[in-house]
Scaffold this motif. Structure first.
Motif, short mmCIF file in Angstrom:
data_model
loop_
_atom_site.label_atom_id
_atom_site.label_comp_id
_atom_site.label_asym_id
_atom_site.label_seq_id
_atom_site.Cartn_x
_atom_site.Cartn_y
_atom_site.Cartn_z
N THR A 1 30.77 2.33 63.68
CA THR A 1 30.64 1.06 62.96
C THR A 1 29.92 1.30 61.63
OG1 THR A 1 30.51 -0.17 65.03
CG2 THR A 1 29.74 -1.29 63.05
N HIS A 2 30.53 0.83 60.55
CA HIS A 2 29.97 1.00 59.22
C HIS A 2 29.69 -0.38 58.61
CE1 HIS A 2 30.92 5.24 59.31
NE2 HIS A 2 32.17 4.96 59.60
N GLN A 3 28.50 -0.54 58.06
CA GLN A 3 28.14 -1.78 57.38
C GLN A 3 27.32 -1.45 56.14
OE1 GLN A 3 26.19 -4.73 59.79
NE2 GLN A 3 25.91 -6.16 58.09
N PRO A 4 27.90 -1.62 54.95
CA PRO A 4 27.14 -1.38 53.73
C PRO A 4 25.94 -2.33 53.64
CG PRO A 4 29.49 -1.53 53.26
CD PRO A 4 29.29 -1.99 54.67
N THR A 5 24.94 -1.93 52.90
CA THR A 5 23.76 -2.77 52.68
C THR A 5 23.59 -3.03 51.19
OG1 THR A 5 22.32 -0.82 52.57
CG2 THR A 5 22.59 -1.87 54.73
N ALA A 6 22.88 -4.08 50.87
CA ALA A 6 22.63 -4.42 49.46
C ALA A 6 21.17 -4.14 49.14
CB ALA A 6 22.97 -5.88 49.21
N GLU A 7 20.93 -3.48 48.04
CA GLU A 7 19.58 -3.12 47.62
C GLU A 7 19.38 -3.46 46.14
OE1 GLU A 7 17.40 -2.02 49.72
OE2 GLU A 7 18.70 -1.52 51.43
N ILE A 8 18.12 -3.71 45.77
CA ILE A 8 17.76 -3.90 44.37
C ILE A 8 17.10 -2.61 43.88
CG2 ILE A 8 16.40 -5.24 42.73
CD1 ILE A 8 16.61 -7.60 44.66
N ILE A 9 17.73 -1.97 42.92
CA ILE A 9 17.24 -0.69 42.41
C ILE A 9 16.98 -0.85 40.91
CG2 ILE A 9 17.75 1.76 42.10
CD1 ILE A 9 19.69 1.50 44.49
N ASP A 10 15.72 -0.68 40.52
CA ASP A 10 15.32 -0.87 39.12
C ASP A 10 15.76 -2.23 38.60
OD1 ASP A 10 14.20 1.68 39.05
OD2 ASP A 10 16.09 2.61 38.43
N GLY A 11 15.62 -3.24 39.46
CA GLY A 11 15.93 -4.60 39.06
C GLY A 11 17.39 -4.97 39.09
N PRO B 1 21.18 -5.14 41.27
CA PRO B 1 21.70 -5.16 42.64
C PRO B 1 22.79 -4.10 42.85
CG PRO B 1 22.72 -6.90 41.37
CD PRO B 1 21.75 -6.22 40.44
N TYR B 2 22.69 -3.39 43.97
CA TYR B 2 23.68 -2.37 44.30
C TYR B 2 24.10 -2.50 45.75
CZ TYR B 2 22.75 0.22 39.97
OH TYR B 2 22.64 0.60 38.65
N LEU B 3 25.36 -2.15 45.99
CA LEU B 3 25.85 -2.02 47.36
C LEU B 3 25.72 -0.56 47.75
CD1 LEU B 3 27.18 -3.90 49.49
CD2 LEU B 3 29.38 -3.00 48.73
N VAL B 4 25.00 -0.31 48.83
CA VAL B 4 24.77 1.06 49.30
C VAL B 4 25.72 1.32 50.46
CG1 VAL B 4 23.10 2.69 50.22
CG2 VAL B 4 22.36 0.93 48.58
N LEU B 5 26.60 2.29 50.28
CA LEU B 5 27.62 2.55 51.28
C LEU B 5 27.13 3.54 52.33
CD1 LEU B 5 30.68 2.94 48.90
CD2 LEU B 5 29.76 0.87 49.93
N PRO B 6 27.53 3.34 53.58
CA PRO B 6 27.17 4.30 54.63
C PRO B 6 27.92 5.60 54.42
CG PRO B 6 28.73 2.72 55.49
CD PRO B 6 28.38 2.25 54.10
N PRO B 7 27.39 6.72 54.89
CA PRO B 7 28.10 7.99 54.72
C PRO B 7 29.36 8.01 55.56
CG PRO B 7 26.19 8.27 56.14
CD PRO B 7 26.10 6.88 55.58
N VAL B 8 30.47 8.36 54.92
CA VAL B 8 31.74 8.54 55.63
C VAL B 8 32.28 9.89 55.20
CG1 VAL B 8 34.07 7.65 55.99
CG2 VAL B 8 32.20 6.06 55.60
N THR B 9 32.29 10.82 56.13
CA THR B 9 32.65 12.20 55.77
C THR B 9 33.84 12.66 56.61
OG1 THR B 9 31.03 13.01 57.38
CG2 THR B 9 30.31 12.81 55.11
N GLY B 10 34.98 12.79 55.96
CA GLY B 10 36.14 13.39 56.61
C GLY B 10 36.78 12.49 57.64
N PRO B 11 37.84 12.97 58.27
CA PRO B 11 38.60 12.18 59.22
C PRO B 11 37.87 11.86 60.51
CG PRO B 11 39.91 14.00 58.36
CD PRO B 11 38.50 14.25 57.95
#
Length: 278
Positions: A251-261, A263-273
């Motif tokens: 299960t993957h769920q991106p999170t939202a963060e405030i970086i240097d003021g 807003p960014y969407l932080v994606l979970p690591p997804v590596t390969g098949p």
């Protein structure tokens, strides 16, 4: 992935408890595949119309929310049972039945591709014509359920034509959220995908690699789950290779963060098949 500036207030509100995240609706989406004699492995994609409330202009796979009637236990069924699908996706048997039925129904509604047949070992070879279109419109209007359509036509849902692929949940910061299970399937022989969805203004068959290149060039908008799925599919040469992959569903769920003021969407690591080979 940078978000619009207005998301700062929403991120802060959710953190402080002033804003309650929207509930995530159960949904299913299907990456329908084919082998092209010249271009190799291709996937069917739709571009959502600009007026859509969720992901306007994005290229997506056919899919949508679960309809409560998708859990109809009387539906004619062939292939892995709802319990087996539940084990694959970490879901209860009722939800698993709803997800598989939603995958079949939404794919037909948005592309005319129908994963069903007159027997457990056969599949419908043509879904074009006025009678099929009338059924599709009735499904869209929710005046007809998938179980009712299949029963009236003497068809069996072919769950064995689907494979589980991934599980993504829309981040809490989004005002409209989905808890989506991703499937893959081959287009049945004889069937043709149609440009029929009222939610899309363009459809295409495309190599996963080409879709990713268009997104990187700024020509296409892809949501993170779609981009991740295309990246994984690009590792395979043929439809048979994709269907033979043994997946470990995470299960993957991106999170939202405030970086240097900002807003960014932080994606979970997804590596390969992430094949689950023994």
């Amino acid at each position: 992935m940078k978000l619009p500036a207005q998301f700062v207030e929403r991120i802060e509100g959710i953190r402080a408890g002033r804003i309650e995240p929207a509930p995530a609706r159960d949904a299913a989406t299907v990456a329908v595949l084919r082998d092209h004699p010249e271009h190799g492995l291709q996937v069917f994609m739709l571009r959502r119309v600009s007026s859509m409330a969720f992901a306007p202009g994005a290229y997506v796979f056919p899919g949508g929310s679960v309809d409560p009637r998708d859990g109809d236990a009387d539906i004619a069924w062939a292939g892995p049972s709802p319990a087996e699908w539940g084990a694959a996706f970490g879901a209860g048997e009722k939800l698993a039945r709803e997800l598989v039925c939603a995958a079949v129904r939404e794919t037909f509604e948005e592309s005319l591709i129908l994963l069903a047949g007159p027997a457990e070992t056969s599949v419908v070879d043509d879904t074009r014509g006025d009678a099929w279109e009338a059924d599709r419109q009735a499904l869209l209007a929710r005046t007809l359920s998938l179980a009712e359509m299949l029963d009236r036509r003497g068809l069996v849902l072919r769950s064995d034509l689907l494979r589980p692929w991934a599980h993504w949940i829309t981040p809490e910061v989004e005002p409209k959220r989905y808890d989506t299970r991703f499937f893959v399937a081959a287009i049945p022989p004889g069937q043709r995908a149609g440009d029929v969805s009222t939610e899309a203004d363009h459809v295409t068959w495309v190599r996963p690699q080409d879709a990713l290149e268009r997104a990187r060039a700024g020509e296409w908008f892809l949501m993170p789950p779609t981009m991740a799925t295309l990246t994984e599919l690009s590792e395979y040469r043929t439809v048979a290779d994709v269907l033979a992959a043994r997946r470990r569903i995470e299960t993957h769920q991106p999170t939202a963060e405030i970086i240097d003021g900002e807003p960014y969407l932080v994606l979970p690591p997804v590596t390969g098949p992430r094949d689950a080979r023994g």
